[in-house]
Design a protein around this motif. Structure first.
Motif, short mmCIF file in Angstrom:
data_model
loop_
_atom_site.label_atom_id
_atom_site.label_comp_id
_atom_site.label_asym_id
_atom_site.label_seq_id
_atom_site.Cartn_x
_atom_site.Cartn_y
_atom_site.Cartn_z
N VAL A 1 -6.29 1.64 -3.89
CA VAL A 1 -6.63 0.34 -3.97
C VAL A 1 -6.20 -0.43 -5.18
CG1 VAL A 1 -8.65 -1.27 -3.62
CG2 VAL A 1 -8.86 1.05 -2.73
N ASN A 2 -5.71 -1.52 -4.26
CA ASN A 2 -4.97 -2.66 -5.44
C ASN A 2 -6.10 -3.77 -5.74
OD1 ASN A 2 -3.78 -4.64 -6.89
ND2 ASN A 2 -1.65 -4.27 -5.96
N THR A 3 -6.69 -3.60 -6.84
CA THR A 3 -7.92 -4.54 -7.10
C THR A 3 -7.52 -5.88 -7.69
OG1 THR A 3 -8.31 -3.53 -9.10
CG2 THR A 3 -9.45 -2.47 -7.06
N LYS B 1 -13.27 -10.02 -0.51
CA LYS B 1 -12.11 -9.66 -0.41
C LYS B 1 -11.58 -9.25 -1.81
CE LYS B 1 -7.27 -9.86 1.07
NZ LYS B 1 -6.21 -10.88 1.66
N ILE B 2 -11.39 -8.04 -2.24
CA ILE B 2 -11.20 -8.03 -3.77
C ILE B 2 -9.69 -7.06 -3.94
CG2 ILE B 2 -13.37 -7.52 -4.22
CD1 ILE B 2 -12.72 -4.20 -4.42
N GLY B 3 -9.03 -6.96 -2.64
CA GLY B 3 -7.25 -6.61 -2.69
C GLY B 3 -6.91 -5.82 -1.54
N SER B 4 -6.49 -4.92 -1.71
CA SER B 4 -5.52 -4.23 -0.22
C SER B 4 -5.38 -2.74 -0.66
CB SER B 4 -4.19 -4.95 0.06
OG SER B 4 -3.42 -4.78 -1.24
N LEU C 1 -13.07 3.09 -13.68
CA LEU C 1 -12.14 4.14 -13.01
C LEU C 1 -10.82 4.00 -13.63
CD1 LEU C 1 -12.69 3.09 -9.34
CD2 LEU C 1 -13.38 5.14 -10.48
N PRO C 2 -10.42 5.11 -13.87
CA PRO C 2 -9.12 5.27 -14.42
C PRO C 2 -7.88 4.64 -13.58
CG PRO C 2 -9.81 7.38 -13.58
CD PRO C 2 -10.77 6.48 -13.41
N GLU C 3 -6.91 3.98 -14.32
CA GLU C 3 -5.98 3.31 -13.65
C GLU C 3 -4.99 4.36 -12.92
OE1 GLU C 3 -2.78 -0.53 -13.84
OE2 GLU C 3 -3.94 0.34 -15.68
N TYR C 4 -4.59 4.30 -11.55
CA TYR C 4 -3.73 5.02 -11.11
C TYR C 4 -2.36 4.70 -11.14
CZ TYR C 4 -0.98 6.79 -7.03
OH TYR C 4 -0.07 7.40 -6.06
N ASN C 5 -1.65 5.62 -11.31
CA ASN C 5 -0.10 5.16 -11.63
C ASN C 5 0.71 5.99 -10.64
OD1 ASN C 5 2.69 4.97 -12.46
ND2 ASN C 5 1.88 5.20 -14.65
N PRO C 6 1.26 5.26 -9.60
CA PRO C 6 2.06 5.84 -8.66
C PRO C 6 3.23 7.19 -8.96
CG PRO C 6 2.64 3.65 -8.65
CD PRO C 6 1.43 3.87 -9.50
N ASP C 7 3.65 6.59 -10.19
CA ASP C 7 4.72 7.58 -10.74
C ASP C 7 4.21 8.88 -11.20
OD1 ASP C 7 6.67 5.54 -9.95
OD2 ASP C 7 6.41 4.38 -11.87
N HIS C 8 2.88 8.83 -11.52
CA HIS C 8 2.46 10.14 -12.40
C HIS C 8 1.56 10.81 -11.29
CE1 HIS C 8 2.44 7.90 -16.34
NE2 HIS C 8 3.77 8.24 -15.97
N GLY D 1 -3.69 -6.51 -11.17
CA GLY D 1 -2.55 -5.29 -11.25
C GLY D 1 -3.15 -4.00 -11.50
N LYS D 2 -4.61 -3.73 -11.58
CA LYS D 2 -5.15 -2.43 -11.62
C LYS D 2 -5.20 -1.67 -10.25
CE LYS D 2 -8.67 0.19 -14.04
NZ LYS D 2 -10.07 0.19 -14.76
#
Length: 274
Positions: free
Chosen positions: A53-55, A33-36, A93-100, A61-62
């Motif tokens: 995916v939150n790793t 299990k690596i995240g959710s 992988l580039p980090e995903y920002n939910p605000d962008h 935090g990525k």
């Protein structure tokens, strides 16, 4: 084509999936299990394109994007399994920002990481650009033509037994009084006095006649008296035991069964195997 968070695209999206919302499912790479799953991104047509995916267990935090065809969803276990995902890929992988907003360049970076793992070959030189790219160019990332499994569920009645107390029987005794009669023959003595006159009686000799005043003859008189006593005896013996009566209880109820619905668009050749 723009990408949208599924809730922004359709606030009532859960009603279309029978409450099988993958958001919140645990995310696994193999058995680890690596995240959710934090969110789902869809395109302008509402087609699933990425899982967010939150790793956190790998890189704190990525959040990263995983193309939808690169995962396998297990609704029963509330898990999503990555087909192939390594910590090295997550770092690339580039980090995903939910605000962008996710733009074309961000998606290309994501595709560049997943393409070699999905196809087994190095990423080809791009023969498309922002205006000519279509998701159908990467069926290994976005298509659903890979083997998929669908579970059909059916209800069945399960019979079991429980023991419960249905009553209680108390056995005791009390005293009742009746009037009993018994007959006993008894004997009673009585005195019978008989006087017999003598006619022409013979005289007695001189001196034989002895006259006495107050001479008394005594006779004892007896009678039997009934002697009534009571004795106890065993009239009846009561034994208390239990026996088991057997019966068969039949119950019926409505049970549900899922059947497969096949929606065919166009004229594909479909082979159904039982």
């Amino acid at each position: 084509m723009a990408l949208h968070k599924i809730k922004d695209f359709d606030p009532d999206y859960r009603t279309h999936f029978d409450n099988n919302d993958v958001i919140g499912f645990d995310f696994y790479s193999g058995d680890e299990k690596i995240g959710s799953v934090d969110d789902v991104l869809v395109d302008d047509n509402g087609s699933f394109r990425y899982l967010v995916v939150n790793t956190g267990l790998w890189i704190l935090g990525k959040k990263v994007l995983m193309p939808i065809a690169q995962g396998r969803i297990n609704y029963a276990d509330r898990r999503v399994y990555a087909n192939s995902l390594t910590k090295t890929q997550v770092e690339q992988l580039p980090e995903y920002n939910p605000d962008h907003l996710v733009d074309y360049e961000h998606e290309e970076q994501v595709r560049g990481v997943y393409r070699p793992a999905a196809t087994g070959v190095a990423a080809p030189e791009m023969s498309y650009d922002r205006t000519s790219y279509g998701y159908d160019r990467d069926p290994d990332l976005y298509g659903f033509d890979h083997d998929q499994s669908l579970r059909l569920y059916q209800e069945r009645l399960i019979a079991s037994k429980t023991r419960q107390k249905t009553g209680e029987v108390a056995i005791g005794k009390h005293i009742e009084t009746d009037t009993a009669r018994v007959s006993v023959p008894i004997e009673k003595e009585r005195v019978v006095i008989e006087r017999t006159p003598v006619t022409g009686g013979m005289p007695v000799a001189v001196g034989e006649a002895d006259f006495h005043d107050g001479e008394v003859a005594r006779v004892e008189v007896y009678e039997e008296v009934a002697d009534i006593q009571k004795e106890a005896f065993v009239r009846e013996e009561v034994r208390v035991k239990k026996v088991v009566d057997r019966d068969v209880v039949t119950a019926e109820d409505q049970i549900r069964r899922e059947e497969l619905d096949l929606d065919v668009d166009g004229s594909p050749v479909v082979e159904r195997k039982l």
